[in-house]
Design an enzyme around this catalytic site. Structure first.
Site, PDB file in Angstrom:
ATOM      1  N   THR A 132      -5.680  38.766 -13.659  1.00  0.00           N
ATOM      2  CA  THR A 132      -5.731  37.504 -12.915  1.00  0.00           C
ATOM      3  C   THR A 132      -6.934  37.461 -11.973  1.00  0.00           C
ATOM      4  OG1 THR A 132      -4.589  36.317 -11.137  1.00  0.00           O
ATOM      5  CG2 THR A 132      -4.086  38.625 -11.327  1.00  0.00           C
ATOM      6  N   ASP A 133      -7.338  36.254 -11.606  1.00  0.00           N
ATOM      7  CA  ASP A 133      -8.398  36.104 -10.594  1.00  0.00           C
ATOM      8  C   ASP A 133      -7.904  36.504  -9.208  1.00  0.00           C
ATOM      9  OD1 ASP A 133      -6.712  33.920 -10.133  1.00  0.00           O
ATOM     10  OD2 ASP A 133      -8.267  32.386 -10.384  1.00  0.00           O
ATOM     11  N   TYR A 158       1.923  40.941  -5.642  1.00  0.00           N
ATOM     12  CA  TYR A 158       1.623  40.664  -7.050  1.00  0.00           C
ATOM     13  C   TYR A 158       0.171  41.010  -7.358  1.00  0.00           C
ATOM     14  CZ  TYR A 158      -0.007  37.884 -11.028  1.00  0.00           C
ATOM     15  OH  TYR A 158      -0.627  37.490 -12.190  1.00  0.00           O
ATOM     16  N   LYS A 162      -1.427  43.927  -9.889  1.00  0.00           N
ATOM     17  CA  LYS A 162      -2.318  43.638 -11.020  1.00  0.00           C
ATOM     18  C   LYS A 162      -3.650  44.384 -10.824  1.00  0.00           C
ATOM     19  CE  LYS A 162      -1.720  41.198 -14.082  1.00  0.00           C
ATOM     20  NZ  LYS A 162      -1.069  41.402 -15.415  1.00  0.00           N
TER      21      LYS A 162
HETATM   22  P1  NAD Z   1       5.603  35.149 -17.423  1.00  0.00           P
HETATM   23  O1  NAD Z   1       6.240  35.614 -16.151  1.00  0.00           O
HETATM   24  O2  NAD Z   1       5.833  33.768 -17.897  1.00  0.00           O
HETATM   25  O3  NAD Z   1       6.049  36.120 -18.620  1.00  0.00           O
HETATM   26  C1  NAD Z   1       6.101  37.517 -18.481  1.00  0.00           C
HETATM   27  C2  NAD Z   1       6.814  38.080 -19.702  1.00  0.00           C
HETATM   28  O4  NAD Z   1       6.836  39.517 -19.589  1.00  0.00           O
HETATM   29  C3  NAD Z   1       8.286  37.624 -19.804  1.00  0.00           C
HETATM   30  O5  NAD Z   1       8.575  37.279 -21.140  1.00  0.00           O
HETATM   31  C4  NAD Z   1       9.073  38.862 -19.384  1.00  0.00           C
HETATM   32  O6  NAD Z   1      10.364  38.931 -19.993  1.00  0.00           O
HETATM   33  C5  NAD Z   1       8.158  39.980 -19.862  1.00  0.00           C
HETATM   34  N1  NAD Z   1       8.358  41.237 -19.118  1.00  0.00           N
HETATM   35  C6  NAD Z   1       8.446  41.382 -17.765  1.00  0.00           C
HETATM   36  N2  NAD Z   1       8.656  42.685 -17.465  1.00  0.00           N
HETATM   37  C7  NAD Z   1       8.667  43.362 -18.649  1.00  0.00           C
HETATM   38  C8  NAD Z   1       8.824  44.730 -18.989  1.00  0.00           C
HETATM   39  N3  NAD Z   1       9.020  45.678 -18.046  1.00  0.00           N
HETATM   40  N4  NAD Z   1       8.785  45.079 -20.294  1.00  0.00           N
HETATM   41  C9  NAD Z   1       8.604  44.131 -21.262  1.00  0.00           C
HETATM   42  N5  NAD Z   1       8.472  42.823 -20.990  1.00  0.00           N
HETATM   43  C10 NAD Z   1       8.499  42.454 -19.698  1.00  0.00           C
HETATM   44  O7  NAD Z   1       4.061  35.460 -17.251  1.00  0.00           O
HETATM   45  P2  NAD Z   1       2.802  34.637 -17.803  1.00  0.00           P
HETATM   46  O8  NAD Z   1       2.535  33.508 -16.886  1.00  0.00           O
HETATM   47  O9  NAD Z   1       2.988  34.392 -19.248  1.00  0.00           O
HETATM   48  O10 NAD Z   1       1.648  35.708 -17.573  1.00  0.00           O
HETATM   49  C11 NAD Z   1       1.287  36.626 -18.596  1.00  0.00           C
HETATM   50  C12 NAD Z   1       0.228  37.568 -18.057  1.00  0.00           C
HETATM   51  O11 NAD Z   1      -0.887  36.809 -17.614  1.00  0.00           O
HETATM   52  C13 NAD Z   1       0.690  38.382 -16.846  1.00  0.00           C
HETATM   53  O12 NAD Z   1       0.171  39.684 -16.978  1.00  0.00           O
HETATM   54  C14 NAD Z   1       0.078  37.676 -15.663  1.00  0.00           C
HETATM   55  O13 NAD Z   1      -0.185  38.579 -14.601  1.00  0.00           O
HETATM   56  C15 NAD Z   1      -1.203  37.147 -16.281  1.00  0.00           C
HETATM   57  N6  NAD Z   1      -1.711  35.909 -15.633  1.00  0.00           N
HETATM   58  C16 NAD Z   1      -0.960  34.768 -15.594  1.00  0.00           C
HETATM   59  C17 NAD Z   1      -1.486  33.605 -15.024  1.00  0.00           C
HETATM   60  C18 NAD Z   1      -0.718  32.315 -14.990  1.00  0.00           C
HETATM   61  O14 NAD Z   1      -1.239  31.321 -14.462  1.00  0.00           O
HETATM   62  N7  NAD Z   1       0.472  32.233 -15.550  1.00  0.00           N
HETATM   63  C19 NAD Z   1      -2.765  33.626 -14.446  1.00  0.00           C
HETATM   64  C20 NAD Z   1      -3.492  34.816 -14.474  1.00  0.00           C
HETATM   65  C21 NAD Z   1      -2.970  35.946 -15.093  1.00  0.00           C
END
Ligand code: NAD
Ligand code: TYD
Length: 359
Positions: A132-133, A158, A162
């Protein structure tokens, strides 16, 4: 075969939809199904022979090794994480566990698996770590957007978890030459996003006639990236990215939270006007701010644009239109995710905030 972690979450399920539609190669998805993981998102692939689902925890190294040896993936797309800043403020433990220790177990399993493969073939393997940023901290209005070489300065539990996982990925490439790439993206929005995050929360609360909570003065800025643009960026990195590098992926759409909420209200006024003739804007409610709230994030994505020819296709207007339409057409999905655990979260996060609304 590719291995996806956290594929039942928001970005993961969009990735799997896109992958199985455009790339037509099999994949295995390991997901713990926390509150954020929703198998309904991938229901249409339940009987697709290209899709394999394993309910499991990325902290479970023996399960990961079993998956590596059974499915022999040559690429890993690592989404699994605890991802909501507000939840990390109430309870950081799960963030440390999954984001740091889970990533460590995944790296160790990948290392053990790769050690069974001749070194000369390692170039056929790679893992993309999705970050993430927020690891770069907060920008002032005058500062230029984050580049790949910005100093890390995470401000929430968080973001710190990360950042820590990014450092592990860097170290595993540097020390063991594992074929790893990290991407740092800005705030995503689009279909299947759990309505604890800002944009789906605004849409869902508006449709229910509930207050639309804006933290503080609402002038914090995020750089909004439509999720399908992000997915295309990840596939570009998977196919053409340089091992050991990091790539920023952003939407070139900086907006204040207040303007995002107002725009969504205006579009809803147009698409499904309230019977009393009022604007949805009347639901906007300024509430107590998030502790340590980062003021501005913005991504400079010139590196991926120049090196890999990727660009966001959606601007914020086109992306928000698609997103609002998706939620309007998926009311059953919304009802299903708004279960008791969701209602408990809303109470925990908003009850006191709403009671102490600033003027
Ligand atoms: P989300 O919270 O919607 O989904 C996370 C998924 O990971 C869920 O399906 C959950 O069940 C699964 N999970 C959690 N803990 C787990 C574990 N211990 N073992 C296996 N599965 C597990 O998240 P997202 O928004 O889809 O984000 C996905 C990735 O992108 C993350 O790494 C997040 O840090 C990164 N990210 C997200 C955003 C955003 O805007 N959503 C922005 C930047 C980075
Ligand atoms: P969020 O979607 O939680 O993403 P992040 O914190 O990772 O950027 O929040 C986006 C922005 O919206 C952030 O500045 C916090 C703000 N926000 C509100 O104003 N009200 C809310 O109810 C939520 C959930 C977020």
């Amino acid at each position: 075969m590719i291995l996806v972690t956290g594929g039942c979450g928001f970005i993961g399920s969009n990735f799997i939809h896109y992958w199985l539609t455009h790339e037509n190669q099999p994949l295995v998805n390991i997901d713990k199904l926390t509150y954020a993981g929703n198998p309904l998102n991938l229901q249409k692939f339940n009987s697709d022979p290209r899709y394999h689902f394993i309910r499991g925890d990325i902290c479970d190294r023996s399960l990961l090794l079993e998956i590596f040896h059974t499915y022999k993936p040559n690429a890993i797309i690592h989404f699994a994480a605890e991802s909501h800043v507000d939840r990390s403020i109430y309870g950081p433990q799960d963030f440390i566990q999954t984001n740091i220790l889970g990533t460590f177990q995944l790296l160790e399993s990948f290392r053990e698996y790769l050690n069974t493969v001749p070194r000369s073939n390692w170039s056929q393997y790679r893992m993309i770590h999705i970050s993430t940023d927020e690891v770069f901290g907060s920008l002032t209005p005058e500062e230029p957007p984050f580049t790949e070489i910005n100093r890390y300065a995470p401000n929430s539990p968080y973001a710190a978890s990360k950042a820590s996982s990014d450092h592990l990925v860097r170290a595993y490439h540097h020390t063991y030459q594992l074929p790893l790439i990290t991407t740092n993206c800005s705030n995503n929005y689009g279909p299947y996003q759990f309505p604890e995050k800002f944009i789906p929360l605004v849409i869902c609360n508006a449709l229910e006639g509930q207050p639309i909570p804006i933290y503080g003065d609402g002038l914090q800025i995020r750089d909004w990236l439509y999720v399908e643009d992000h997915v295309r960026g990840l596939i570009a990195v998977l196919k053409g990215g340089t091992i050991g590098e990091t790539y920023n992926i952003g939407g070139r759409s900086e907006k204040t939270n207040r303007s995002v909420a107002e725009l969504i209200c205006e579009r809803l006024d147009h698409k499904c006007p309230l019977p009393n003739g009022q604007s949805y804007k009347s639901l906007i409610t300024f509430v107590a701010d998030r502790p340590g709230h980062d003021r501005r994030y913005a991504i400079d994505c010139q590196k991926i644009e120049k090196e890999l020819g990727w660009k966001p296709r959606e601007n914020f207007l086109s992306g928000i239109e698609k997103t609002i339409d998706w939620y309007l057409n998926h009311k059953v999905w919304i009802e299903q995710v708004k279960n008791q655990s969701y209602r408990n979260w809303i109470k925990q996060n908003y009850e006191k905030r709403l009671a102490s609304c600033p003027e």
